[in-house]
Design an enzyme around this catalytic site. Structure first.
Site, short mmCIF file in Angstrom:
data_model
loop_
_atom_site.label_atom_id
_atom_site.label_comp_id
_atom_site.label_asym_id
_atom_site.label_seq_id
_atom_site.Cartn_x
_atom_site.Cartn_y
_atom_site.Cartn_z
N GLN A 69 1.04 -1.46 -0.10
CA GLN A 69 0.22 0.35 -0.48
C GLN A 69 0.99 1.45 0.45
OE1 GLN A 69 -3.22 0.15 2.59
NE2 GLN A 69 -2.52 1.88 3.83
N HIS A 73 2.23 7.14 15.09
CA HIS A 73 1.06 6.33 15.09
C HIS A 73 2.15 4.87 14.91
CE1 HIS A 73 -1.30 9.24 13.37
NE2 HIS A 73 -1.77 9.36 14.87
N LYS A 81 7.29 1.21 6.58
CA LYS A 81 7.01 1.87 6.14
C LYS A 81 8.69 3.01 5.65
CE LYS A 81 3.43 3.01 9.67
NZ LYS A 81 3.01 3.83 9.99
N TYR A 122 4.08 7.64 1.37
CA TYR A 122 5.47 6.72 2.09
C TYR A 122 4.41 5.04 1.29
CZ TYR A 122 1.31 7.35 6.12
OH TYR A 122 0.11 7.56 6.50
N ASP A 173 -5.04 -0.54 14.54
CA ASP A 173 -4.67 1.47 14.36
C ASP A 173 -3.84 1.74 15.85
OD1 ASP A 173 -5.59 4.36 12.71
OD2 ASP A 173 -3.20 3.96 13.12
N ASP A 200 -4.25 11.97 17.69
CA ASP A 200 -3.20 12.88 18.64
C ASP A 200 -2.85 13.47 19.83
OD1 ASP A 200 -1.80 12.60 15.40
OD2 ASP A 200 -2.48 10.96 16.36
C1 LIG Z 1 -3.88 5.69 7.61
C2 LIG Z 1 -5.22 5.18 7.08
C3 LIG Z 1 -5.96 6.18 7.24
N1 LIG Z 1 -7.20 6.13 6.54
C4 LIG Z 1 -7.81 7.05 6.69
C5 LIG Z 1 -8.61 6.72 8.07
C6 LIG Z 1 -9.33 8.04 7.72
O1 LIG Z 1 -10.42 8.67 7.44
C7 LIG Z 1 -8.17 9.20 7.31
C8 LIG Z 1 -7.18 10.22 8.27
O2 LIG Z 1 -6.37 8.52 9.00
P1 LIG Z 1 -5.41 9.55 10.41
O3 LIG Z 1 -6.26 10.45 10.97
O4 LIG Z 1 -4.79 8.22 11.12
O5 LIG Z 1 -4.37 9.65 9.22
P2 LIG Z 1 -2.96 10.20 9.47
O6 LIG Z 1 -3.05 10.98 11.35
O7 LIG Z 1 -2.52 10.99 8.82
O8 LIG Z 1 -2.16 9.07 10.15
C9 LIG Z 1 -0.77 8.23 9.58
O9 LIG Z 1 -0.40 9.30 10.15
C10 LIG Z 1 1.51 8.57 10.49
C11 LIG Z 1 2.65 8.99 9.87
C12 LIG Z 1 1.27 7.06 10.16
O10 LIG Z 1 2.02 6.75 9.51
C13 LIG Z 1 0.38 6.37 9.59
O11 LIG Z 1 0.73 5.81 7.71
C14 LIG Z 1 -1.12 7.07 9.89
O12 LIG Z 1 -1.74 6.48 11.30
O13 LIG Z 1 -8.04 8.46 6.32
C15 LIG Z 1 -7.05 5.62 5.83
O14 LIG Z 1 -8.41 4.84 4.79
N2 LIG Z 1 -5.71 4.31 4.93
C16 LIG Z 1 -4.77 4.31 5.97
O15 LIG Z 1 -4.08 3.70 5.27
#
Ligand SMILES: Cc1cn([C@H]2C[C@H](O)[C@@H](COP(=O)(O)OP(=O)(O)O[C@H]3O[C@H](C)C(=O)[C@H](O)[C@H]3O)O2)c(=O)[nH]c1=O
Length: 183
Positions: free
Chosen positions: A47, A63, A73, A133, A144, A169
């Site tokens: 992915q 995360h 990653k 990434y 998660d 967060d």
């Molecule tokens: C991670 C991920 C999220 N989502 C959806 C879930 C939420 O509706 C939306 C935002 O997710 P999130 O707030 O968790 O996104 P980030 O805060 O950028 O999270 C990422 O930030 C850090 C830096 C990481 O390394 C991880 O890949 C991941 O945790 O995307 C998806 O559909 N697929 C995914 O693989």
């Protein structure tokens, strides 16, 4: 392809070659064989992720995905600049709880390889920063997890910036209150 060590043995800095000319540059951002020839064989990626953060000082992390969907990653910056961080949370690791941080930017072309068993997060250093990434496992919402960005002794480049965080967060548990699932 240049591979550099970090203070944590399994976390590597990768810098692909760039071929510049009057138009700009070309670079192979990922080539399994080139990397293997340089001595680093990574797990398969399944992915690709890409996010945009509008403001400088945006913090995403820290995360990880718990087993059985732990993710390695390979991180790079498509636009802008970021301070990318990995924290070792592998049970029994001699570097458990230690962190490494590297500036990844569109300009320096650096990438950070972060194996499964680490927290990952970053702070943007410029507006409109894009992170791209590759992940070694698919997104698994039920796996998660988040750990508080300011609970691991990370020397974030705050410089008077008030971090911008998601609700998830902002309410994450501290590393000290956390039992690693990576046994
Ligand atoms: C991670 C991920 C999220 N989502 C959806 C879930 C939420 O509706 C939306 C935002 O997710 P999130 O707030 O968790 O996104 P980030 O805060 O950028 O999270 C990422 O930030 C850090 C830096 C990481 O390394 C991880 O890949 C991941 O945790 O995307 C998806 O559909 N697929 C995914 O693989």
């Amino acid at each position: 392809m240049q591979i550099s060590e970090t203070a944590i043995a399994d976390v590597k800095i990768l810098t692909p070659a760039r071929f510049g000319d009057h138009r700009g540059f070309f670079s192979e951002s990922w080539n399994r064989t080139t990397l293997a020839d340089a001595g680093l064989t990574l797990p398969d990626f399944v992915q690709d992720n890409h996010s945009l953060s509008h403001d400088r000082g945006t913090v995403r992390g820290l995360h990880f995905q718990a087993p059985p969907h732990a993710q390695g990653k390979l991180v790079r910056c498509g636009r802008g600049a970021m301070f990318d961080v990995a924290v070792d949370i592998r049970a029994g690791s001699p570097t458990y709880g230690q962190w490494v941080g590297e500036e990844l930017s569109y300009k320096n072309g650096r990438q950070l390889w972060i194996p499964a068993g680490f927290l990952h997060g970053f702070m943007t250093l410029e507006p409109d920063t894009e992170i791209i990434y590759k992940c070694t496992d698919h997104y698994a919402p039920e796996c998660d997890r988040a750990v508080a960005w300011d609970s691991c002794g990370i020397d974030w480049p705050l410089e008077g910036v008030t971090p911008i965080l998601s609700e998830k967060d902002a309410s994450a548990p501290a590393l000290a209150d956390f039992t690693t699932p990576y046994q």
